[in-house]
Design an enzyme around this catalytic site. Structure first.
Site, PDB file in Angstrom:
ATOM      1  CB  SER A   1      -0.950   0.006   1.190  1.00  0.00           C
ATOM      2  OG  SER A   1      -2.032  -0.864   0.950  1.00  0.00           O
TER       3      SER A   1
ATOM      4  N   GLY B   1       2.391  -0.886   4.390  1.00  0.00           N
ATOM      5  CA  GLY B   1       1.828  -1.788   3.404  1.00  0.00           C
ATOM      6  C   GLY B   1       2.008  -3.235   3.798  1.00  0.00           C
TER       7      GLY B   1
END
Length: 381
Positions: A84, A334
């Site tokens: 992410s 992430g």
């Protein structure tokens, strides 16, 4: 999604899962932050390995000083899937396009993607591009779909790891579900938002969104270890292998999940980088090298993600956090198969950190952040 990471999902856990009780415990009037201790950061890496992570790597910069360390079987120059963290790159490109007058963040999604966001209450005519970038759109997160999860996260991964997913397929999964809430009525982390953002970049520029990131960010900043792999399942060298149990818990066999088609994440989380490049990117971003002042103000205009987390806010593809010592940092984290990543920097761009664990069932990357910026060593067990 709880702070304890009850389920190791692809990217849905990537934001909230990295926020531990440290954020909840931030005092209303914070004490002066302790001097950052790289020794504490190294101890946090060692603690992660002791908890079962095969290998951990971190690099930090404070002014002109640089530091790097590893624990377990890792190399300081390892490349890894940043998951992410990709979102900040995608958001930066959209903000650049706005600065150039090629779109407006308050455009409805429908303007750029006609009839794409429709179904079971979703309506792209009522959702702006801005609401995609700060996760207030209400669009259902495709990564939470039970059938998708079984195929991508569970034992089905071994059979389907090389499957290619188009952005249209990922969005279509979301459209089979009802929205989480009406646009602007709440906050919920949804990878679908950034898949759509990537599609808008492509519609505006006429080229794949990855090319826009390469031309506008990777090449100007000379991020030689950073790439947008598209559908290429291979990991560039140098890298350490990535491992997962492919189950929500911490039991079961360990699988090598280094190779898979990253189109399962697309513009929400497919990129590859290393700790050095991630710091270069975030330091340049926060210092205003990538966006004009007006767009930077918009990017750092945060919304609350939960009344229970007053020390955390989300801007446009960028997270703000007040740490336990009162220090404030910006960046993103992430999570994807066999890879947990953190990238953080102070608002002045002077002090930065990037770290990665090459397993997704153990360790707490937030402890590395606290160690670097607050000098807080992990509690000994």
């Amino acid at each position: 999604m709880s702070a304890a990471r009850t389920a190791r999902t692809l990217l849905a856990a990537g934001l909230v899962a990295g926020i531990t009780a440290a954020a909840l415990a931030a005092p209303a009037v914070a004490a002066p932050p302790a001097e950052p201790s790289h020794a504490a950061t190294g101890q946090a890496l060692d603690a992660a390995v002791a908890e079962g992570v095969p290998g951990a790597v971190a690099q930090a910069r404070d002014g002109r000083a640089r530091w790097a360390d590893t624990a377990g079987k890792r190399k300081r120059v390892d490349r890894f899937r940043v998951a992410s963290v990709t979102k900040t790159f995608t958001a930066t490109v959209l903000l650049q396009l706005q600065a150039e007058g090629r779109l407006d963040l308050d455009d409805p999604v429908e303007k750029w993607l006609p009839a794409v966001v429709r179904g079971h209450g979703h309506d792209g005519r009522k959702i702006t591009v801005r609401r995609l970038l700060n996760h207030t759109s209400g669009i259902y997160n495709y990564a939470k779909d039970p059938a998708f999860r079984e195929k991508v996260f569970g034992p089905g991964f071994l059979q389907h790891r090389y499957d290619t997913w188009t952005p249209e397929q990922l969005v279509a999964i979301s459209m089979t579900h009802e929205p989480d809430f009406a646009p602007g009525a709440g906050w919920n982390y949804s990878n679908t938002n950034f898949v759509l953002a990537g599609m808008i970049v492509e519609k505006v520029t006429g080229r794949p969104y990855g090319k826009a990131i390469e031309n506008r960010i990777i090449e100007p900043l000379k991020l030689h270890a950073t790439s947008v792999p598209g559908t290429d399942p291979r990991m560039p060298e140098p890298n350490s292998r990535a491992y997962s149990r492919l189950s929500p818990g911490t039991d079961g066999p360990v699988h090598d999940v280094t190779e898979f088609d990253p189109s399962i994440a697309g513009a929400s989380g497919e990129m590859v980088s290393d700790a050095n490049d991630l710091q270069t990117f975030y330091r340049a971003l926060l210092r205003g090298r990538l966006l004009p002042e007006a767009e930077m103000r918009e990017m750092t205009d945060t919304v609350s993600i939960s009344p229970d987390l007053p020390g955390v806010g989300y801007g446009l593809g960028l997270m703000w956090q007040r740490l336990s010592c009162g220090k404030e940092v910006w960046g993103h984290n992430g999570e994807i198969h066999g890879s947990l990543s953190e990238a953080r920097v102070t608002r002045d761009g002077e002090h930065s950190l990037a770290a990665n664990f090459n397993a997704d069932w153990a360790g707490d990357t937030q402890k590395v952040v606290e160690a670097e910026f607050c000098g807080t060593a992990p509690a000994k067990r």
